[in-house]
Design an enzyme around this catalytic site. Structure first.
Site, PDB file in Angstrom:
ATOM      1  N   GLY A  93      32.025  -1.674  54.754  1.00  0.00           N
ATOM      2  CA  GLY A  93      32.866  -1.466  55.847  1.00  0.00           C
ATOM      3  C   GLY A  93      33.534  -2.661  56.409  1.00  0.00           C
ATOM      4  O   GLY A  93      32.944  -3.743  56.299  1.00  0.00           O
ATOM      5  N   CYS A 147      26.348  -4.234  51.470  1.00  0.00           N
ATOM      6  CA  CYS A 147      27.298  -4.793  52.309  1.00  0.00           C
ATOM      7  C   CYS A 147      27.070  -4.461  53.759  1.00  0.00           C
ATOM      8  O   CYS A 147      26.088  -4.569  54.307  1.00  0.00           O
ATOM      9  CB  CYS A 147      28.788  -4.908  51.985  1.00  0.00           C
ATOM     10  SG  CYS A 147      29.656  -6.246  52.704  1.00  0.00           S
ATOM     11  N   TYR A 148      28.131  -3.788  54.365  1.00  0.00           N
ATOM     12  CA  TYR A 148      27.949  -3.331  55.918  1.00  0.00           C
ATOM     13  C   TYR A 148      26.899  -2.316  55.865  1.00  0.00           C
ATOM     14  O   TYR A 148      25.822  -2.376  56.766  1.00  0.00           O
ATOM     15  CB  TYR A 148      29.139  -2.713  56.333  1.00  0.00           C
ATOM     16  CG  TYR A 148      28.997  -2.019  57.905  1.00  0.00           C
ATOM     17  CD1 TYR A 148      29.305  -2.914  58.824  1.00  0.00           C
ATOM     18  CD2 TYR A 148      28.801  -0.762  57.766  1.00  0.00           C
ATOM     19  CE1 TYR A 148      29.143  -2.324  60.272  1.00  0.00           C
ATOM     20  CE2 TYR A 148      28.703  -0.068  59.101  1.00  0.00           C
ATOM     21  CZ  TYR A 148      29.016  -1.001  60.363  1.00  0.00           C
ATOM     22  OH  TYR A 148      28.884  -0.229  61.475  1.00  0.00           O
ATOM     23  N   HIS A 196      28.664  -6.441  46.256  1.00  0.00           N
ATOM     24  CA  HIS A 196      29.029  -5.078  45.696  1.00  0.00           C
ATOM     25  C   HIS A 196      28.877  -4.652  44.412  1.00  0.00           C
ATOM     26  O   HIS A 196      29.665  -5.361  43.373  1.00  0.00           O
ATOM     27  CB  HIS A 196      30.714  -4.980  46.075  1.00  0.00           C
ATOM     28  CG  HIS A 196      30.971  -5.022  47.660  1.00  0.00           C
ATOM     29  ND1 HIS A 196      31.131  -3.747  48.119  1.00  0.00           N
ATOM     30  CD2 HIS A 196      31.184  -6.275  48.582  1.00  0.00           C
ATOM     31  CE1 HIS A 196      31.556  -4.169  49.502  1.00  0.00           C
ATOM     32  NE2 HIS A 196      31.328  -5.373  49.642  1.00  0.00           N
ATOM     33  N   GLU A 252      29.392  -1.984  42.829  1.00  0.00           N
ATOM     34  CA  GLU A 252      30.546  -1.041  42.215  1.00  0.00           C
ATOM     35  C   GLU A 252      31.701  -1.792  41.843  1.00  0.00           C
ATOM     36  O   GLU A 252      32.617  -1.192  40.950  1.00  0.00           O
ATOM     37  CB  GLU A 252      30.826  -0.090  43.342  1.00  0.00           C
ATOM     38  CG  GLU A 252      31.696  -0.587  44.554  1.00  0.00           C
ATOM     39  CD  GLU A 252      31.047  -1.355  45.574  1.00  0.00           C
ATOM     40  OE1 GLU A 252      29.851  -1.995  45.365  1.00  0.00           O
ATOM     41  OE2 GLU A 252      31.328  -1.446  46.719  1.00  0.00           O
ATOM     42  N   ASP A 303      48.308  16.113  36.243  1.00  0.00           N
ATOM     43  CA  ASP A 303      47.307  17.133  37.215  1.00  0.00           C
ATOM     44  C   ASP A 303      47.642  18.419  37.031  1.00  0.00           C
ATOM     45  O   ASP A 303      46.855  19.266  36.955  1.00  0.00           O
ATOM     46  CB  ASP A 303      47.395  16.711  38.762  1.00  0.00           C
ATOM     47  CG  ASP A 303      47.066  15.230  38.929  1.00  0.00           C
ATOM     48  OD1 ASP A 303      46.480  14.742  38.059  1.00  0.00           O
ATOM     49  OD2 ASP A 303      47.587  14.654  40.163  1.00  0.00           O
ATOM     50  N   LYS A 332      40.975  11.037  39.512  1.00  0.00           N
ATOM     51  CA  LYS A 332      42.179  10.960  38.585  1.00  0.00           C
ATOM     52  C   LYS A 332      41.762  10.818  37.188  1.00  0.00           C
ATOM     53  O   LYS A 332      41.995  11.472  36.176  1.00  0.00           O
ATOM     54  CB  LYS A 332      43.178   9.826  38.807  1.00  0.00           C
ATOM     55  CG  LYS A 332      44.707  10.217  38.157  1.00  0.00           C
ATOM     56  CD  LYS A 332      45.566  10.901  38.793  1.00  0.00           C
ATOM     57  CE  LYS A 332      46.772  10.978  38.010  1.00  0.00           C
ATOM     58  NZ  LYS A 332      47.728  11.730  38.508  1.00  0.00           N
TER      59      LYS A 332
END
Ligand code: XMP
Length: 527
Positions: free
Chosen positions: A69, A96-97, A183, A185, A241, A383
């Site tokens: 964050g 992290c945060y 991070h 990710e 979509d 997506k």
């Protein structure tokens, strides 16, 4: 949440399926964490950072991930977690945060590090914990923080360090509570997925059984149950979509599906024809094509302000859709291609992150007064998952990998007044841009590419004559999520061919520019 939204009982909302919750503290990477977890075949949802422990238990999660964050844990108003989540006996990974918060709550000391640490760092781990199984002893990780954990209480042990941080990773001695200062990710932590997999599989005990094929089957079954003998209307745009929604519905209810394509006169070259051809190849059911070009051009006449263009287009679209839908008897439901990011960003997710992160243009869709119950079978998917689902449902690659095209169409790429004649210039240039991207085999490597017609004329010379003609800008971007984007470094030869062809072949254009702005601060569309 829209009061007449149907919550499908799909695997995503089935509480017996193994799942992990991401508590969102406002990181730009929260959605990325959720996607990475799903890529590891574990279902994952994003929830508010301050979700109450009893609500967490309702989801029955196997693990919790506390996102990063932008705040500092010591700032006034910094988002906090309910302390009770640490007593639930559910494994926790703070990133992290999220790590700073974990350490702060459980007795560590977080300090502002004046230099901060942003970018690549070399991480060394001591091999003492299953979280780092198979993780290289020393490898690159991505840091992005101003604060860092300076001291940890005796209850924590350090698992890894970087040159500036002795606590790049920590673990609580007695609880399954972990913290990563970096991070895992992001792609700049190339081996980050190993850590996430270890956390999910070895620490949370997940088995990785969540798959899209199961999703499709259950979504189809629940659509059948929901719809009963009724008819469903689906708006088609030609994009991935709405096509995937139509494919799911078609499998579920066959010819009780009616689709509506509104040709607003703001489509790309041959778009209507392509959509109709593709539709008739895949679906043997009702397609209503509404030719509304004149109506849209009339409503846009003389309008140059972008928001006003959007507003008028929105109204005209609803009017056309409504008039056509009234002709379809027995329809009780309306299907929409709302995706999970739309749900999260509109603040509509149950326990979703606080209010609006970004009010996206796609949220909201058609209004309630149309009087239909909504079916939104993709509202739990990202997506890339929708694309994979499209392939599983048998839709062709060229449709599934289609670049997004905005609802207001060429109107927001035709700067200044939108007239039939100016749209023709834009369409011709746009077609050349697309043809050359395909010819250079760059369509799949880019995320969105198009031409923009500018509202200025510039001086040129053609043959021996002076010209005073239009300017076309070419926009080509690369992005994962369309919230941030980089301009594509297209090869000069490709740009040169586009420019030469546009100036030679499109009457009224004597200059071509290439847009080299990233988002932010620019947006992808020009209006
Ligand atoms: P921006 O221009 O905000 O666009 O960077 C991000 C993505 O959203 C698409 N976009 C729209 N889509 N209605 C839509 O359905 C709109 O009004 C609209 N405006 C932008 C844009 O093409 C890009 O993919």
């Amino acid at each position: 949440m829209n009061s007449n939204t149907v919550q499908l009982d799909n695997p995503a909302t089935d509480v017996s399926a193994q799942r992990v919750l991401v508590l969102d503290f406002g990181s730009q990477f929260s959605q990325l964490i959720a996607r990475r977890v799903r890529e590891l075949n574990v279902y994952c949802e994003i929830v508010r950072h301050d979700i109450a422990p009893e609500n967490i238990l309702k989801h029955n999660p196997s693990g919790l991930i506390l996102s990063g964050g932008p705040a500092s844990v010591y700032e006034d108003g910094a988002p906090l977690a309910d302390r009770g989540i640490f007593d639930l006996d559910i494994p926790i990974l703070g990133i992290c945060y999220g790590m700073q918060l974990v350490c702060d709550v459980l007795g560590g000391k977080v300090e502002s590090d004046s230099s901060g640490e942003y970018g690549r760092a070399q991480c060394h781990h001591n091999g003492s914990d299953p979280l780092f199984n198979d993780f290289p002893k020393s490898t690159q990780v991505w840091m992005s923080h101003g604060d860092q954990v300076q001291k940890v209480s005796d209850d924590f042990v350090s698992l890894a360090s970087t040159d500036t941080s002795p606590f790049a990773a920590v673990r609580h001695r007695t609880r399954e509570v972990y913290g990563l200062q970096f991070h895992p990710e992001v792609t700049h932590t190339p081996e980050g997925k190993i850590l996430l997999r270890n956390f999910l599989y070895d620490i949370c005990g997940c088995e990785g059984t969540w798959e899209l094929s199961g999703f499709a089957e259950q979504a189809i079954a629940s659509i059948r149950e929901q719809v009963g003998e009724h008819r469903v209307i689906c708006g088609l745009s030609g994009g991935v979509d709405s096509s995937v929604v139509a494919a799911l519905l078609y499998k579920a209810i066959g010819d009780r599906l009616s689709c509506i394509l509104v040709n607003n006169g703001l489509l790309r070259n041959s778009e209507q024809q392509t959509v109709v051809e593709e539709f008739s190849t895949h679906f043997k059911t009702d397609l209503h094509v509404v030719d509304a070009e004149a109506k849209f051009l009339e409503t846009l006449a003389g309008v140059t302000e972008p928001q006003e263009k959007r507003r008028r287009i929105g109204h005209a679209f609803i009017e056309c859709f409504k008039a056509e839908a009234e002709k379809i008897h027995g329809a009780h439901f309306l299907a929409q291609g709302t995706l999970y990011p739309d749900v999260i960003e509109s603040g509509a997710a149950i326990d979703g992150p606080a209010a609006t992160i970004k009010l996206h243009h796609n949220v909201g869709g058609l209004p309630e007064e149309l009087g239909f119950e909504l079916i939104e079978p993709l509202r739990d998917l990202f997506k890339d998952e929708v694309r994979r689902l499209g392939l599983e449902l048998g839709l062709p690659e060229n449709l599934v990998w289609r670049h997004p095209f905005p609802g207001p169409g060429l109107a927001v790429r035709c700067l200044g007044e939108v007239t039939k004649q100016r749209l023709e210039v834009l369409r011709a240039a746009d077609q050349i841009v697309l043809e050359e991207i395909h010819r250079a085999d760059l369509y799949r490597k880019t995320s969105q590419v198009f031409a923009v017609l500018l509202p200025v004329q510039t001086v040129g010379v053609m043959g021996d004559a002076r010209t005073y003609d239009d300017v076309i800008a070419i926009r080509c971007v690369e992005t994962d999520d369309f919230m941030t984007a980089d301009w594509s470094h297209l090869p000069h030869e490709v740009l040169a061919t586009m420019s030469t062809r546009i100036i030679n072949e499109v009457k009224g254009v004597n200059r071509v520019c290439y847009d080299i702005s990233s988002k932010p601060p620019a947006t992808i569309e020009w209006e």
